[in-house]
Design a protein around this motif. Structure first.
Motif, short mmCIF file in Angstrom:
data_model
loop_
_atom_site.label_atom_id
_atom_site.label_comp_id
_atom_site.label_asym_id
_atom_site.label_seq_id
_atom_site.Cartn_x
_atom_site.Cartn_y
_atom_site.Cartn_z
N ILE A 118 21.27 44.74 41.33
CA ILE A 118 20.16 45.67 41.11
C ILE A 118 19.16 45.42 42.22
N GLU A 119 18.91 46.43 43.04
CA GLU A 119 17.97 46.26 44.15
C GLU A 119 16.68 46.98 43.85
N LEU A 120 15.59 46.24 43.88
CA LEU A 120 14.28 46.81 43.59
C LEU A 120 13.44 46.81 44.86
N ASN A 165 12.29 38.47 53.55
CA ASN A 165 12.59 37.20 52.88
C ASN A 165 13.39 37.48 51.61
N LEU A 166 14.05 36.47 51.09
CA LEU A 166 14.95 36.68 49.95
C LEU A 166 14.27 36.28 48.64
N PHE A 167 14.28 37.22 47.70
CA PHE A 167 13.77 36.96 46.35
C PHE A 167 14.81 37.51 45.39
N MET A 168 15.48 36.66 44.66
CA MET A 168 16.53 37.17 43.78
C MET A 168 16.73 36.27 42.56
N SER A 169 17.36 36.85 41.54
CA SER A 169 17.68 36.09 40.34
C SER A 169 19.09 36.44 39.86
N PHE A 170 19.83 35.41 39.52
CA PHE A 170 21.15 35.59 38.90
C PHE A 170 20.93 35.67 37.39
N VAL A 171 21.54 36.66 36.75
CA VAL A 171 21.54 36.74 35.29
C VAL A 171 22.90 36.20 34.83
N LEU A 172 22.87 35.12 34.07
CA LEU A 172 24.12 34.45 33.70
C LEU A 172 24.21 34.33 32.18
N LYS A 173 25.35 34.78 31.66
CA LYS A 173 25.56 34.71 30.21
C LYS A 173 26.91 34.05 29.97
#
Ligand code: BTN
Length: 240
Positions: free
Chosen positions: A4-6, A52-60
């Motif tokens: 998902i790119e915001l 710059n890189l700003f990201m989050s992995f959603v892990l379930k």
């Protein structure tokens, strides 16, 4: 993996946590700008600008919490080192998950566990990497010596190329990590460390523990030997 790119968001971690119910396992939230980035121990993560890189992995990974999940920050620090090494650098890890180049911090990692009451909903594993920052801006970041990949390489870095390398590295051994926990990465982690055999001050909330860093055990905990030759096993903390 779903991406998902915001354009702009307060924080990719906040976005991922708020939307955890509708986001699939292994979704990655990436944003161009972050207005209210969060760091470890209630600190802020400063946005050093476009590129710059700003990201989050959603892990379930499961319906219940597993004690190895907090070690995912260490797993991600090793993945990041491997990517930075492809750029010709020699990154080092400062326990638990800071990645440094010549003693300067290039990235920050923040894992948050999402619960609803007692039900485990998933993990949000956020990472910010300085890829294209101005020297004058990195010099203004409070408390820490900071660097950026472009400053180390003397050239602009392509954000999406870096993003692809990091996510590929992350998912390459992710399933093995879930099976084996910290032991899966222990050797890779230790060979890149910059703190073992050093005299350290480690802040744990309002307390500071001092001692010689003896090792990192099979759970990823820091083993300190204090002045009375007593072993202290630290699960969380911040090396000062
Ligand atoms: C640290 O204190 O070193 C951790 C910083 C983590 C920053 C990243 S940037 C992307 C993600 N969203 C946040 O709000 N924080 C993490």
């Amino acid at each position: 993996m779903k991406v998902i790119e915001l354009e702009t968001i307060d924080s990719t971690n906040i976005y991922a946590k708020l939307n955890i119910d509708t986001l699939d396992d292994k979704t990655v939230v990436l944003t161009r700008r972050q207005t209210s980035g969060r760091g470890r121990l209630s600190r802020l993560w400063v946005d050093l600008g476009e590129g710059n890189l700003f990201m989050s992995f959603v892990l379930k990974p499961s319906d219940t919490f597993n004690e190895i999940y907090p070690n995912l920050t260490q797993y991600l620090s090793v993945c990041l080192c491997k990517v930075l090494e492809k750029y010709g650098l020699a990154p080092q890890i400062k326990w638990p998950n800071d990645v440094l180049i010549d003693g300067k911090k290039i990235a920050g990692i923040l894992s948050e566990t999402v619960m609803q009451g007692t039900k485990f909903k998933g993990l949000v594993l956020g990472i910010g990497v300085n890829l294209n920052a101005d020297k004058k801006d990195v010099d203004t970041v409070p408390d820490k010596l900071v660097t950026s990949l472009n400053l180390e390489l003397n050239r602009k870095v392509d954000l999406h190329t870096f993003f692809n390398k990091l996510t590929t590295e992350f998912f390459k051994n992710y399933d093995e990590f879930l099976t084996n926990g910290f032991e899966e990465i222990k050797d890779d982690y230790i060979t890149r460390n910059c703190f073992i055999n050093k005299e350290l001050n480690v802040q744990i909330f309002n307390k500071i523990e001092t001692g010689l860093a003896k090792s990192v055990n099979d759970n990823g905990e820091l083993v300190l030997l204090n002045s009375e030759n007593k072993e202290l096993v630290l699960t969380i903390g911040d090396i000062l």
